[in-house]
Design an enzyme around this catalytic site. Structure first.
Site, PDB file in Angstrom:
ATOM      1  N   CYS A 117      -0.275  54.329  13.199  1.00  0.00           N
ATOM      2  CA  CYS A 117       0.504  53.607  14.219  1.00  0.00           C
ATOM      3  C   CYS A 117      -0.281  52.430  14.795  1.00  0.00           C
ATOM      4  CB  CYS A 117       0.906  54.593  15.314  1.00  0.00           C
ATOM      5  SG  CYS A 117       1.615  53.842  16.779  1.00  0.00           S
ATOM      6  N   CYS A 151      -0.316  52.177  18.623  1.00  0.00           N
ATOM      7  CA  CYS A 151      -1.178  53.224  19.182  1.00  0.00           C
ATOM      8  C   CYS A 151      -2.621  52.736  19.282  1.00  0.00           C
ATOM      9  CB  CYS A 151      -1.129  54.485  18.323  1.00  0.00           C
ATOM     10  SG  CYS A 151       0.489  55.260  18.233  1.00  0.00           S
TER      11      CYS A 151
END
Length: 103
Positions: free
Chosen positions: A29, A32
């Site tokens: 991600c 993230c």
């Protein structure tokens, strides 16, 4: 920030004696990775709140139980209950404002 797992979530988050911020993330991600340093900075500044992270790929049970559909999702738990949730990559100011009552 330390890692937690499905097996340790209840003890380390729901039964914690102080508020806990959980970063629900995954290694693939991109957003993230943008949020992680922001949370690390907040963790270094705060003595009232514990900051942990849970890899949803390696620990899908907790994410599923909580209905985590998008990552990053950063959730503050206090007294075993969800108090604040931030979904998506946001600047540090946003997290400070949302978690201000606990930091």
């Amino acid at each position: 920030m330390r890692d937690i797992t499905d097996a340790t979530f209840e003890a380390e988050v729901l039964n914690a004696d102080r508020p806990v911020v959980v970063d629900f993330w995954a290694p693939w991600c991109g957003p993230c990775k943008l949020v992680a340093p922001v949370l690390e900075e907040l963790a270094a500044e705060s003595t009232n709140v514990e900051f942990v992270k849970l890899d949803i790929d390696a620990n899908p049970i907790t994410a599923s139980k909580l209905g985590i559909l998008s990552i990053p999702t950063v959730t503050l738990f206090a007294d075993g209950e969800v108090r604040e949730t931030v979904v998506g990559a946001k600047p540090g100011k946003h997290f400070r404002e949302r978690f201000a009552d606990y930091l």
